[in-house]
Design an enzyme around this catalytic site. Structure first.
Site, mmCIF file in Angstrom:
data_model
loop_
_atom_site.group_PDB
_atom_site.id
_atom_site.type_symbol
_atom_site.label_atom_id
_atom_site.label_comp_id
_atom_site.label_asym_id
_atom_site.label_seq_id
_atom_site.Cartn_x
_atom_site.Cartn_y
_atom_site.Cartn_z
ATOM 1 N N LYS A 1 0.817 -1.219 0.000
ATOM 2 C CA LYS A 1 0.000 0.000 0.000
ATOM 3 C C LYS A 1 0.851 1.271 0.000
ATOM 4 C CE LYS A 1 -4.285 -1.764 0.571
ATOM 5 N NZ LYS A 1 -5.522 -1.366 -0.117
ATOM 6 N N SER B 1 -8.894 1.407 8.311
ATOM 7 C CA SER B 1 -8.327 0.944 9.576
ATOM 8 C C SER B 1 -7.149 0.016 9.312
ATOM 9 C CB SER B 1 -9.392 0.195 10.382
ATOM 10 O OG SER B 1 -9.931 -0.852 9.605
ATOM 11 N N ASP C 1 -15.922 -11.993 -4.624
ATOM 12 C CA ASP C 1 -16.804 -11.119 -5.417
ATOM 13 C C ASP C 1 -16.243 -10.855 -6.807
ATOM 14 O OD1 ASP C 1 -14.924 -9.439 -3.659
ATOM 15 O OD2 ASP C 1 -15.534 -8.004 -5.194
#
Lengths: 408, 408
Positions: free
Chosen positions: B81, B113, B278
């Site tokens: 990230k 978070s 998904d």
């Protein structure tokens, strides 16, 4: 094991030669840095932490440390021991008369239940010779399986040193194989020293070629180098010191040799539990301690320092000019555990408890920290730490950190 | 977040440009290989393991795989990230009028978070601007402390998406800060894609320059490269495919872009629990799934794929020539756990569960393994796997592996 008469002298040049010999077989393991751990190392401990120590009531020391972690947990078989084993086998192959004498059929022998067993098994199978490994009957099944997995012939023995040595003698008599001890031999020492040599090269490369490399004041950098990089003969590595764990002393004495003439100080780190700090105690009394019986969690460091290793550490070898190890420091079990947790959670690598002992010294041994502050001043030191191995299971961690499960 | 109108096109060239922009701020993380894991991946599963699956009774597939692990757990803040966050901030700094408009005082805002919170906090503080991070009140205290530790201003909110977004809107209104979402933005996608680019470079370097590098039949090698190595424009990396985890799809879509025109296939890996797959389900029905509610242990992958990410994955962007991701595969929780254990015990690095999902697919998803066997044949594939992050505590491992404590 190669005959002592055919061994190279115990010098830095011999470590370079060993490196050239084993480079095709070993990994050039990465060197990692970490700002968070540097920050902790460079922060004074609280006065409370010094209570109950000889430094109670004194002002906590304030050393500045930039740490370079040499990841031998990422070495083949998961530990630096691959270096010494490959070097011993490669030297054996070159011993006059060894091949003609049937050496490739007779193979090598050792007694070990740890990383040396797997390392010798791998080195022997790579060279195309048998390895006969004497292991106590009570050895953990995964360790036996791993050693067999590298192609070794495992022979079981009793658990005492005498029982293991007796079985090893029988195996040598019946196979004609050559003994390769885990640490007390020049070939092993020179092989293990290649870790220190690489660390010096890699830090030098980072400091000279990387714009965002670690400097006295600059940002930190991860550091990797091509596996093909030649052994540098440069003695200006940018490291002020190197610290390694000390069990039998193979890694520590090899590292001392790797630093000969470079100006780099070399320190050892031991567990203090049950007298496992035999090297430090031996140095204090001027005499090698020949037996240790400790159940420290740093299970790679439960052995006394070997004879050849001792000669290097005390600067008694002909080539040493009297320079051995610069100091050996000890830490308690909880300090080892705390350092281990930092390596897992912050450096994000898996290491066995023995590997955490040097970082524990750096963070928690006030005597060492005072020395750094006094000798290094406000500039601080670039300190290399050899993380010796990573052979521990999840079950092992669960035992080491019982508090982790209670909190869940 | 940079205005969409000012974003670079979603192409491999833009990933190269992003890499040039962020290189001073990120680590060029190492690439590891491991013979044992390759051996497991290249061994057929037992017929029993296929019971209860659509492949029950079929002959288990026999793919050949050489795996290259890109260690983004060793990236700054412990996860990939950092790449997207640094890229977003560097692009913002260069947005016309941004500095004159007080951007360095207003700073950036996000709600997260997890790793994105820490990444944005670090990137913002490095650039000298504030970061306002909205975190649910129930966030784990160590995560809050870590985010504050990188210099962020933490603002608490309720736990639902609506509550977090409302608080973020308030923060933006009161500070004038710019929103930087965790994955659904071109700047983030291009930043994350630099991991795939580096992996291609590093494997190419290993295959061309290292005598003992991994080849179709040769020995394996650890692989590191100087952090200063320039971005290669070569498209011949020696990799046949790359697989990454897929949560919001930032890493996966960036990796698809990094492989554009190279012939390298790109695959995604998801947990199947509670519909966390998904992306695979969306691809099957031809429509993005907009909500996911799963408690998979792979907690970084509980989010649905973002809109921009979806366009890249389906090859719907103007620059894609219709080529998106080559396939997305899912695995169960026990399979993720088993792969995670291998990474810890064999690769000897600490990764969070999300990182283990691609290896779980490689080892246990029979559909993927059949595809490799069919497409690669006996030569097999060189498959790069991006290990996305390593932010997990010992307590986290104790929860993940309850059997480890029972056995002690």
């Amino acid at each position: 094991m190669a005959d002592l008469a055919t061994c190279l002298p115990l010098t830095r040049a011999s470590v370079v030669e060993a490196h050239n010999l084993i480079r095709p077989f070993i990994h050039r393991t990465p060197v990692l840095t970490n700002r968070t751990i540097d920050g902790i190392a460079s922060t004074p401990r609280t006065p409370e932490e010094l209570n109950g120590t000889p430094f109670e009531g004194a002002t906590p020391s304030n050393p500045k440390l930039r740490l370079w972690f040499k990841c031998e947990n990422l070495q083949r078989i998961g530990a630096f021991k691959a270096r010494g084993a490959f070097h011993a086998v490669e030297r054996l192959k070159r011993e006059p008369g060894w091949e003609a004498g049937g050496g490739f059929t007779k193979g090598v022998v050792t007694h070990s239940s740890g990383n040396h067993a797997q390392a010798l098994a791998l080195a022997a199978s790579t060279a195309g010779m048998p390895a006969h490994i004497v292991m106590p009957k009570i050895s953990a099944p995964p360790k036996v399986a791993a050693t067999k997995g590298y192609g070794a012939n495992v022979v079981f023995s009793g658990s005492t040193a005498a029982e293991r040595e007796a079985v090893a003698a029988e195996v040598i008599a019946s196979t004609g194989g050559r003994m390769v001890p885990p640490y007390d031999h020049p070939d092993i020492i020179l092989g293990q020293g290649t870790a220190g040599l690489e660390l010096q090269e890699q830090v030098a490369e980072a400091k000279t070629t990387t714009p965002n490399s670690k400097s006295k004041s600059g940002p930190t950098a991860l550091l990797y180098s091509p596996t093909t990089a030649p052994s540098s003969s440069s003695t200006n590595s940018g490291l002020d010191a190197i610290m390694t764990p000390c069990g039998g002393g193979g890694l520590l004495s090899g590292t001392v040799l790797s630093a000969q003439g470079t100006g780099i100080r070399v320190f050892g780190a031991e567990p203090s539990l049950d007298g496992a700090d035999d090297c430090a105690r031996g140095l204090a009394q001027g005499k090698r301690i020949e037996a240790v019986k400790s159940l420290t969690i740093a299970d790679g460091l439960r052995t006394p320092v070997g004879k050849h290793n001792w000669a290097v550490l005390t600067g008694e070898t002909p080539e040493s000019n009297g320079q051995g190890v610069h100091g050996v420091y000890a830490v308690g079990e909880d300090q080892i555990r705390a350092a281990l947790r930092l390596l897992l959670e912050r450096l994000k690598i898996v290491v066995e408890p023995s590997s955490a002992v040097p970082l524990a010294v750096v963070l928690y041994n006030e005597e060492f920290r005072r020395r750094v502050e006094a000798e290094a001043g406000p500039e601080g030191w670039d300190l290399g730490i050899v993380l010796s191995g990573g052979n521990v299971s999840l079950e092992g961690f669960a035992k080491l950190f019982p508090e982790a499960r209670e909190r869940t």
